[in-house]
Write a protein that holds these residues in place. Structure first.
Motif, PDB file in Angstrom:
ATOM      1  N   ALA A 115       4.217  26.059  21.355  1.00 43.83           N
ATOM      2  CA  ALA A 115       4.700  25.641  20.042  1.00 43.83           C
ATOM      3  C   ALA A 115       6.036  24.906  20.192  1.00 43.83           C
ATOM      4  CB  ALA A 115       4.855  26.842  19.121  1.00 43.83           C
ATOM      5  N   LEU A 116       6.803  25.239  21.245  1.00 43.79           N
ATOM      6  CA  LEU A 116       8.052  24.540  21.547  1.00 43.79           C
ATOM      7  C   LEU A 116       7.999  24.060  22.989  1.00 43.79           C
ATOM      8  CD1 LEU A 116      10.680  27.042  20.056  1.00 43.79           C
ATOM      9  CD2 LEU A 116      10.093  24.808  19.130  1.00 43.79           C
ATOM     10  N   THR A 117       8.758  23.005  23.287  1.00 49.04           N
ATOM     11  CA  THR A 117       8.833  22.511  24.670  1.00 49.04           C
ATOM     12  C   THR A 117      10.248  22.734  25.165  1.00 49.04           C
ATOM     13  OG1 THR A 117       7.757  20.649  23.613  1.00 49.04           O
ATOM     14  CG2 THR A 117       7.853  20.604  25.998  1.00 49.04           C
ATOM     15  N   PRO A 118      10.413  23.212  26.402  1.00 52.68           N
ATOM     16  CA  PRO A 118      11.773  23.437  26.912  1.00 52.68           C
ATOM     17  C   PRO A 118      12.508  22.114  27.168  1.00 52.68           C
ATOM     18  CG  PRO A 118      10.146  23.876  28.614  1.00 52.68           C
ATOM     19  CD  PRO A 118       9.388  23.613  27.353  1.00 52.68           C
ATOM     20  N   ASP A 119      13.858  22.144  27.059  1.00 48.65           N
ATOM     21  CA  ASP A 119      14.646  20.955  27.394  1.00 48.65           C
ATOM     22  C   ASP A 119      14.621  20.752  28.912  1.00 48.65           C
ATOM     23  OD1 ASP A 119      15.248  20.783  24.745  1.00 48.65           O
ATOM     24  OD2 ASP A 119      17.176  21.816  24.926  1.00 48.65           O
ATOM     25  N   VAL A 120      14.771  21.865  29.635  1.00 47.77           N
ATOM     26  CA  VAL A 120      14.766  21.844  31.096  1.00 47.77           C
ATOM     27  C   VAL A 120      13.863  22.978  31.549  1.00 47.77           C
ATOM     28  CG1 VAL A 120      16.193  21.932  33.185  1.00 47.77           C
ATOM     29  CG2 VAL A 120      17.193  21.148  31.034  1.00 47.77           C
ATOM     30  N   GLY A 121      13.232  22.816  32.714  1.00 47.59           N
ATOM     31  CA  GLY A 121      12.479  23.924  33.273  1.00 47.59           C
ATOM     32  C   GLY A 121      10.979  23.707  33.254  1.00 47.59           C
ATOM     33  N   THR A 122      10.279  24.538  34.014  1.00 41.53           N
ATOM     34  CA  THR A 122       8.824  24.409  34.075  1.00 41.53           C
ATOM     35  C   THR A 122       8.147  25.740  33.766  1.00 41.53           C
ATOM     36  OG1 THR A 122       8.912  24.858  36.432  1.00 41.53           O
ATOM     37  CG2 THR A 122       8.766  22.549  35.782  1.00 41.53           C
ATOM     38  N   ILE A 123       6.962  25.627  33.196  1.00 38.01           N
ATOM     39  CA  ILE A 123       6.142  26.808  32.911  1.00 38.01           C
ATOM     40  C   ILE A 123       4.817  26.622  33.647  1.00 38.01           C
ATOM     41  CG2 ILE A 123       4.949  28.112  31.111  1.00 38.01           C
ATOM     42  CD1 ILE A 123       7.079  26.899  29.150  1.00 38.01           C
ATOM     43  N   THR A 124       4.445  27.594  34.464  1.00 37.20           N
ATOM     44  CA  THR A 124       3.155  27.499  35.152  1.00 37.20           C
ATOM     45  C   THR A 124       2.289  28.689  34.785  1.00 37.20           C
ATOM     46  OG1 THR A 124       4.512  28.156  37.027  1.00 37.20           O
ATOM     47  CG2 THR A 124       3.372  26.071  37.227  1.00 37.20           C
ATOM     48  N   ILE A 125       1.024  28.398  34.527  1.00 31.69           N
ATOM     49  CA  ILE A 125       0.046  29.451  34.277  1.00 31.69           C
ATOM     50  C   ILE A 125      -1.027  29.322  35.343  1.00 31.69           C
ATOM     51  CG2 ILE A 125      -1.712  30.324  32.699  1.00 31.69           C
ATOM     52  CD1 ILE A 125      -0.018  29.321  30.393  1.00 31.69           C
TER      53      ILE A 125
END
Lengths: 265, 343
Positions: free
Chosen positions: A55-65
């Protein structure tokens, strides 16, 4: 299973209302982990969940699933892998549609939606069996509109729907907070049952410290956009509310001021 | 009188297709789409232009349907991709279509770029084709004989339009009923019901909205194309107030026939459209009223359709409470002295 790396998020940057919502969040969940999250209002718990759900996107950083970078994947694509239950019992279901139609919506989560009948005979059997496991007598009300159900019933249905397709990750955002104590206890035990049945990787936000301690194998505490305390599975077994309060005081040098946290002790 | 009513039922059935389109956006998708005023004419203009060029009326009607789909999809894209407010997206598309419709009809003339109307009086239309086919069946004579037996003197020209259009409208209705129960249809309904929830169940709500708006306006344009052929002309102004007529049909239908299930609601919308036409034609029979009062009559009819169900519910509730009170009072008076509650 789920990996957050160096997540930053600022709201209203460059204005007087600027707020650092998340400040360098690193979090890794292994398959089957059940992590409870506590922290006062504005600590960034819900923001973090909205990042994971897309629902939101980070300014910095990564998300892995599951090893796949999903940082910029839109919410509707990501929700193939992510089940979610909201705080508001009205939020997780479609009120003017029937119970079986709602279940059909949940059932199609990880499939492409085509022109097949939403509620076929074969599916009805699956829905019936799932509803029976709730013990709320909903299996006899397949054609009732969900808007007619009570808050507790709707939240139980939301939980069933969120876990229906065995998502890789289950996000629970204070999903018992809007219910009375007995309904909340029912949903809590149901949560435990459903999560354990398929050993779902789960993140749960709660303001109820006892619930945070009772449920799950790990616990994290957030404050001002940071994870300030991580409790490992071994430590969590003997954790008490007092320990948590003391830890907070030791780390932050101030007393934990959350009425809800105090009330629930 | 009978022929006037007959004519309004004939028109009403065709307008019912438009009303079903409006039902999809307003009721199912919960999207107040004003594209309708434009796309209705787009359908009429496309069909009339192609018929004038000599295309088969059936193909022309089909193209009108596609043109409506495109128009609706653009409204959807304006809303979902450009993030323009729902009402504004529809209004923008509606006024843009006004010019486009002039251009479409302008294709038939070399004297000007745009053209405000096309007469179809001497052209083949789907209804002349229908008439040719129908007159071979001899059903008209049979039905009219039955009517003369009841003493009616003014008889309708043909029953073909009414009967065939009834069949067409019901085929559309059944297809819509079926579609709204498929996986995609369920996602569409959920998008109108709780968009946050269905997004968390991996539905691409943007695409769903665009498709639904396309489908809705395709039906509206189909209705426009048929009305143009029935009345034998297409006019740039024929769509003005169409959205109100569509809404009026939906509201009247729901007030009279209910809206508990999809099957019932779509049926209600069809009869709502017919009843609207009948009421208007009856109102115009009143000496005092003039065709210029049409919009005022429409407004009054819609207000009545909105107020009566509410008032009826209130009255029912009042009666239910009175009954319950009387029953409780009886129980209290039947109690032995001393056990009675103080009040």
């Amino acid at each position: 299973m789920l990996k957050l790396q160096h997540i930053h998020k600022i709201f209203n940057e460059g204005t007087p209302d600027e707020k650092v919502a998340l400040n360098h969040i690193n979090l890794t969940l292994e398959a089957g982990d059940f992590v409870t999250i506590i922290g006062s209002n504005g600590a960034g718990k819900s923001t973090m969940m909205n990042m994971i759900s897309g629902a939101l996107t980070p300014d910095v950083g990564t998300i892995t699933i599951n090893g796949k970078d999903v940082t910029n994947l839109p919410e509707y694509k990501r929700s193939k892998y992510i089940g979610r239950v909201f705080q508001d019992p009205m939020a997780g279901t479609a009120p003017t549609m029937t119970i079986q139609e709602n279940l059909a919506l949940a059932y199609s989560r990880n499939k492409s939606r085509g022109l097949r009948s939403g509620v076929s005979k074969a599916r009805k059997e699956i829905f019936l069996a799932a509803l029976e496991s709730l013990n709320l007598n909903l299996e006899n009300r397949l054609n009732a509109k969900v808007g007619l159900l009570s808050g507790g019933e709707r939240q139980a249905l939301s939980l069933l729907m969120a876990t229906f397709t065995k998502p890789d990750i289950l996000l629970l955002d204070e999903h018992t907070a809007a219910l009375d104590p007995s309904r909340a206890a029912l949903i809590t035990s149901l949560t435990k049952e459903l999560v354990e049945k398929d050993s779902l990787t789960t993140l749960m936000i709660t303001h109820d410290m006892q619930q945070a301690i009772d449920l799950g194998n790990r616990l994290i505490m957030m404050d001002k956009g940071q994870i300030i305390l991580e409790v490992s599975p071994e430590e969590k077994k003997n954790l008490t509310i007092e320990d948590l309060m003391n830890e907070f005081q030791r780390i932050r040098g101030e007393k934990m001021v959350s009425d809800r946290a105090l009330l629930s002790t | 009188m009978f022929t006037a009513l007959f004519g309004s039922v004939e028109q009403g059935i065709i307008y019912a297709i438009m009303a079903l389109g409006v039902y999809i956006t307003f009721r199912v998708l919960d999207f107040p789409d004003l594209t309708v005023d434009g796309s209705f004419v787009t359908g009429a203009a496309t069909a009339a232009t192609m018929i004038t060029f000599g295309y088969d009326p059936l193909i022309a009607t089909l193209c009108a349907l596609l043109a409506g789909f495109v128009a609706g999809s653009i409204t959807g894209i304006l809303h979902t991709k450009a993030h323009i407010n729902e009402l504004l997206a529809g209004i923008l598309m509606m006024i843009a279509l006004y010019s486009i419709n002039l251009r479409i009809m302008g294709l038939t003339t070399e004297n000007a770029v745009g053209r405000p109307n096309i007469p179809l009086s001497s052209s083949d239309t789907v209804f002349t084709m229908l008439h040719d086919f129908w007159s071979t069946l001899g059903i008209d004579a049979m039905l009219n004989n039955l009517l003369t037996a009841t003493g009616l003197t003014s008889l309708p020209r043909t029953w073909g339009v009414i009967i065939v259009m009834f069949i067409v409208v019901f085929i559309i209705k059944f297809m819509l009923d079926w579609f709204l129960k498929t996986e995609y249809g369920l996602a569409l309904r959920a998008t109108g019901d709780n968009v946050k929830m269905i997004r968390s169940f991996s539905a691409n709500t943007d695409n769903v909205k665009i498709f639904a708006l396309g489908l809705s306006n395709a039906l509206v344009a189909l209705s426009g194309a048929l009305i143009a052929q029935l009345n034998k002309f297409a006019d740039a102004g024929m769509g003005i107030g169409m959205i109100v007529i569509g809404l009026a049909s939906v509201i009247i239908g729901e007030a009279i026939f209910g809206k508990k299930t999809i099957v019932r609601a779509t049926l209600a919308v069809i009869f709502g459209a017919i009843i609207y036409r009948v009421v208007i034609s009856l109102a115009l029979q009143v000496e005092f009223l003039d065709t210029g009062d049409l919009k005022l009559i429409t407004a009054v009819v819609v207000i009545i359709a909105l107020v009566i169900p509410y008032a009826m519910n209130k009255y029912k509730e009042k009666k239910r409470r009175a009954k319950r009170r009387a029953q409780l009072m009886k129980e209290v008076t039947a109690m032995p002295e001393g056990e009675k509650p103080i009040a």
